[in-house]
Design a protein around this motif. Structure first.
Motif, short mmCIF file in Angstrom:
data_model
loop_
_atom_site.label_atom_id
_atom_site.label_comp_id
_atom_site.label_asym_id
_atom_site.label_seq_id
_atom_site.Cartn_x
_atom_site.Cartn_y
_atom_site.Cartn_z
N HIS A 1 -25.60 14.29 -40.11
CA HIS A 1 -26.96 13.77 -39.89
C HIS A 1 -27.97 14.89 -40.16
N GLU A 2 -28.68 14.76 -41.26
CA GLU A 2 -29.55 15.84 -41.73
C GLU A 2 -30.68 16.16 -40.75
N ARG A 3 -31.40 15.13 -40.32
CA ARG A 3 -32.55 15.33 -39.46
C ARG A 3 -32.15 15.90 -38.10
N ASP B 1 -30.88 8.89 -32.02
CA ASP B 1 -31.92 9.42 -32.91
C ASP B 1 -33.31 9.11 -32.34
N TYR C 1 -35.84 11.94 -29.91
CA TYR C 1 -37.20 12.23 -30.37
C TYR C 1 -38.23 11.81 -29.32
N SER D 1 -31.67 19.76 -38.24
CA SER D 1 -32.93 20.52 -38.26
C SER D 1 -33.64 20.41 -36.92
N ASN D 2 -33.54 19.25 -36.26
CA ASN D 2 -34.13 19.09 -34.94
C ASN D 2 -33.49 20.03 -33.92
#
Length: 537
Positions: free
Chosen positions: A240-242, A211, A215, A245-246
């Motif tokens: 994993h939600e983020r 994660d 990023y 979207s990433n």
């Protein structure tokens, strides 16, 4: 323990409630109590298992700490000379002992908790741990060490081996991330992931590492690799939600690049970085950073054979100073122009230990003078602790001051107090001038003794690796040698500053660096070092 207490209380409450509900009048109803009791036993066994597990963890921790402290207390300074040991000590006291405290707090060990709580007020804090992590990164950059070398504790001249775990590497990366330093975030998250992939046990999951890593890689402009890392994250944790979207965002960016056929130079650099996973270190505020760090590594020293021929060794009696005629000092030229001299056997071991003993209680974060106000303040580019010794503190201080007077031929009456400095883990002082320049005329105004005409620097310890005094302008590097001292003039005879004397104290890679110095000022030395015929004499 905490999760099971409500279960026990709840089950007991159910039993009492059913008793009051006249369970005895019905065997059928009483069978419910049998199952309730079984549940109680299972809850009790789980509670006992958790307590035993907790005690085993505490016992294992105690045994590990006993072994570690036995080794560290046998030679504290030598042990802390290894920068990984220093970092892990700070990390343990700030983070890991707190985790142990939380574990033990679940039990009734009030004596230990009380003692730990009292002791914790003297422990390093979050700022200290951050500083220690940044010190390791500074060593990493200056001496071109890759994270794996640091993680394995492979430092030159070390007596102890120490390793960074997955969690340690993750902590390093997280510190960099919190500081907006994505370059070091990537380096340390990659190392954490590498060790995790090799099967090393860790409390941090691969998902957490990926994660941060994905990023940080994206922030460095490598969208393709960021997407690859995010895909791996999603494969490990599809919910994993983020990350989801990433992924969509990265895909959109790459699709947009493809549609517009962005094939410029920047794009090529990104693709090259994607293949290797290696990124360039960002530029910072220090213009001579590369030269300075190269000199710290012993690279780029401009000691040519021609210059070497102009350097000599001799005995120095201070222009026939009565105190030095019988016992002159050994003097060696370190550099020809500007003239830098090293003197040997300036301080004895006994004098050094006494000065350190006097200085230790007074040590505080080293400061620099604000060029606008002249007020002393701390600065990120100077990482050490220092103290100032007066002649009234001990006869040895006056003795050393007099000796420096005899050697230099200058008066110490208008000089600053003897400053003692200790450079700890990654300790440094980036390139700076000792004298005040024209744009900062008020720096020494409060002293009323003019500018700093000369610097006399005593080395009070050997340093296993790093810690050199370097001069980026003309490419000189002078290495610490216990008992010796170096001397140079900061000003020309005309009083103009010699800008070539901009110098730095390199980060200490391995060891503990102690120095003391005396800054001589202009007042009182007008006739001892008179003006020359030109501005640059």
């Amino acid at each position: 323990m905490t999760p099971w207490i409500p279960s026990l209380l709840l089950t007991c409450t159910i039993c009492v409630w059913h008793a009051k509900g006249e369970f005895f009048t019905s065997i059928g109803q009483m069978t419910d109590l049998i199952y309730a009791e079984k549940d109680l036993v299972q809850s009790l066994k789980a509670y006992i298992q958790e307590e035993e597990s907790k005690l085993l963890k505490i016992k294992s921790w105690a045994e590990k700490m006993e072994s570690l402290t036995t080794k560290s207390t046998s030679d504290p300074e030598g042990y802390l000379a290894h920068p990984v040991n220093a970092y892990k000590l700070v990390k343990r006291l700030n983070t890991e002992w707190l985790e142990l405290e939380n574990l033990v707090l679940q039990d009734s060990t009030k004596g230990f908790i009380t003692n730990l709580t009292i002791q914790r007020q003297f422990f390093p804090n979050e700022e200290d741990e951050t500083g220690a992590a940044k010190a390791l990164m500074r060593l990493q950059d200056t001496y071109k060490l890759d994270p794996e070398t640091i993680s394995k504790g492979e430092f030159p001249g070390t007596k102890y081996r120490s390793f960074l775990t997955v969690d340690d590497c993750f902590g390093m990366g997280k510190t960099a991330y919190s500081d907006g330093d994505y370059y070091h975030t990537v380096l340390w998250m990659q190392q954490a992931l590498k060790q995790h992939d090799s099967g090393e046990e860790a409390t941090i999951s691969k998902v957490e590492i990926l994660d941060y890593l994905s990023y940080a890689v994206f922030q460095l402009g490598d969208t393709l690799r960021a997407m690859e890392l995010t895909r791996r994250l999603v494969s490990l944790d599809p919910s994993h939600e983020r990350a989801g979207s990433n992924m969509r965002y990265f895909e959109m960016l790459l699709e947009r690049e493809k549609e517009h056929q962005v094939l410029n130079e920047t794009s090529n650099v990104t693709e090259a970085a994607t293949q290797s996973g290696v990124y360039e270190r960002p530029q910072d505020y220090l213009p001579e950073r590369d030269i300075y760090e190269a000199l710290c590594r012993g690279e780029g020293v401009k000691m040519t054979p021609r210059r070497q021929k102009r350097l000599f060794c001799r005995y120095h009696n201070g222009n026939r100073n009565p105190n030095l005629i019988i016992a002159p000092f050994k003097e060696e030229d370190e550099w020809d122009s500007p003239h830098i001299i090293r003197y040997y056997d300036v301080l004895s071991d006994e004098e050094i230990e006494k000065i350190k003993e006097l200085a230790k209680p007074k040590l505080a974060r080293a400061t620099v003078r604000d060029p606008k106000t002249g007020v002393l303040t701390t600065a990120s580019y100077r990482v050490s602790k220092s103290s100032w010794l007066e002649e009234d503190d001990d006869p040895v201080v006056a003795k050393v001051n007099n000796r420096m007077e005899y050697i230099t031929g200058l008066t110490a009456k208008t000089a600053e107090l003897l400053q003692v400095a200790n450079y700890g883990m990654g300790g440094q002082y980036e390139p700076h001038f000792d004298f005040s320049r024209k744009e900062e005329p008020d720096v020494f105004k409060r002293l009323g003794t003019g500018n700093r005409v000369a610097t006399f620097l005593n080395y009070m310890s050997d340093v296993e690796a790093g810690g050199a005094t370097v001069f980026p302008d003309f490419g000189a590097a002078i290495w610490p040698q216990k008992g010796t001292a170096v001397f140079w003039y900061n000003l020309f005879r005309s009083g103009e500053g010699d800008y070539r004397t901009r110098h730095a104290a390199c980060p200490v890679l391995v060891g503990c660096k102690w120095v003391s110095n005396k800054w001589f000022h202009e007042r009182g030395n007008e006739f001892l070092r008179p003006c020359g015929r030109t501005e640059v004499d």
